[in-house]
Design a protein around this motif. Structure first.
Motif, PDB file in Angstrom:
ATOM      1  N   GLY A  30      -9.087  -3.717  -3.495  1.00 35.56           N
ATOM      2  CA  GLY A  30      -8.213  -3.888  -4.503  1.00 35.56           C
ATOM      3  C   GLY A  30      -8.112  -2.406  -4.029  1.00 35.56           C
ATOM      4  N   ASP A  31      -6.431  -1.565  -4.996  1.00 29.72           N
ATOM      5  CA  ASP A  31      -6.328  -0.522  -4.733  1.00 29.72           C
ATOM      6  C   ASP A  31      -7.391   0.148  -5.694  1.00 29.72           C
ATOM      7  OD1 ASP A  31      -5.153   2.185  -3.965  1.00 29.72           O
ATOM      8  OD2 ASP A  31      -2.512   1.585  -3.993  1.00 29.72           O
ATOM      9  N   VAL A  32      -7.327   1.013  -5.447  1.00 29.36           N
ATOM     10  CA  VAL A  32      -8.665   1.684  -6.735  1.00 29.36           C
ATOM     11  C   VAL A  32      -8.225   2.625  -6.918  1.00 29.36           C
ATOM     12  CG1 VAL A  32     -11.745   2.667  -7.121  1.00 29.36           C
ATOM     13  CG2 VAL A  32     -10.995   0.643  -5.581  1.00 29.36           C
ATOM     14  N   GLY A  38      -7.771  -2.284   5.034  1.00 28.95           N
ATOM     15  CA  GLY A  38      -9.087  -3.255   5.164  1.00 28.95           C
ATOM     16  C   GLY A  38      -9.979  -3.308   3.330  1.00 28.95           C
ATOM     17  N   LEU A  39     -10.365  -2.298   3.231  1.00 30.70           N
ATOM     18  CA  LEU A  39     -11.136  -1.595   2.054  1.00 30.70           C
ATOM     19  C   LEU A  39      -9.726  -2.113   0.468  1.00 30.70           C
ATOM     20  CD1 LEU A  39     -12.906   1.808   2.814  1.00 30.70           C
ATOM     21  CD2 LEU A  39     -13.431  -0.768   2.294  1.00 30.70           C
ATOM     22  N   VAL A  40      -9.206  -1.367   0.561  1.00 28.71           N
ATOM     23  CA  VAL A  40      -8.154  -2.613   0.088  1.00 28.71           C
ATOM     24  C   VAL A  40      -7.090  -3.791  -0.244  1.00 28.71           C
ATOM     25  CG1 VAL A  40      -5.070  -2.220  -0.600  1.00 28.71           C
ATOM     26  CG2 VAL A  40      -6.695   0.022  -0.066  1.00 28.71           C
ATOM     27  N   GLU A  41      -7.372  -4.549   0.932  1.00 23.90           N
ATOM     28  CA  GLU A  41      -7.565  -5.971   0.946  1.00 23.90           C
ATOM     29  C   GLU A  41      -8.953  -6.405   0.546  1.00 23.90           C
ATOM     30  OE1 GLU A  41      -7.289  -8.901   4.346  1.00 23.90           O
ATOM     31  OE2 GLU A  41      -5.517  -7.591   4.439  1.00 23.90           O
ATOM     32  N   MET A  96       1.008  -1.034   0.217  1.00 26.30           N
ATOM     33  CA  MET A  96      -0.082  -0.139   0.008  1.00 26.30           C
ATOM     34  C   MET A  96       0.951   1.252   0.221  1.00 26.30           C
ATOM     35  SD  MET A  96      -3.354   0.937   2.158  1.00 26.30           S
ATOM     36  CE  MET A  96      -2.095   0.337   3.987  1.00 26.30           C
ATOM     37  N   SER A  97       1.003   2.189  -0.665  1.00 29.99           N
ATOM     38  CA  SER A  97       1.368   3.093  -0.833  1.00 29.99           C
ATOM     39  C   SER A  97       0.726   4.608  -0.277  1.00 29.99           C
ATOM     40  CB  SER A  97       2.212   3.888  -2.510  1.00 29.99           C
ATOM     41  OG  SER A  97       0.431   3.977  -2.964  1.00 29.99           O
TER      42      SER A  97
END
Length: 53
Positions: free
Chosen positions: A20-22, A14-17, A1-2
Motif C-alpha cells: 500500500g502507499d504507506v 512494487g512495494l506500493v503494490e 501512484m502520485s
C-alpha cells in the motif's frame, strides 16, 4: 501512484503494490491527528464563558 511513475521507480511501485502507499496513509493519519488536537486544544468556548461572567 502520485510521487513516482512506475517506469521510473519499479521497486517503489512494487512495494506500493504489495504494502500500500504507506507515505500517503501516514500523511492522512497525521492530518487527522492534527485536526483532533486542534479540537482538543480549542479554548474558545472557555474564553467565551469567562467573558460572559
Amino acid at each position: 501512484m502520485s510521487s513516482a511513475d512506475s517506469t521510473e521507480a519499479p521497486i517503489y511501485a512494487g512495494l506500493v503494490e504489495e504494502q500500500g502507499d504507506v507515505p500517503a496513509e501516514v500523511r492522512r493519519v497525521a492530518e487527522e491527528v492534527l485536526r483532533e488536537a486542534d479540537r482538543a486544544l480549542d479554548f474558545g468556548a472557555v474564553r467565551a464563558a469567562a467573558a460572559a461572567r
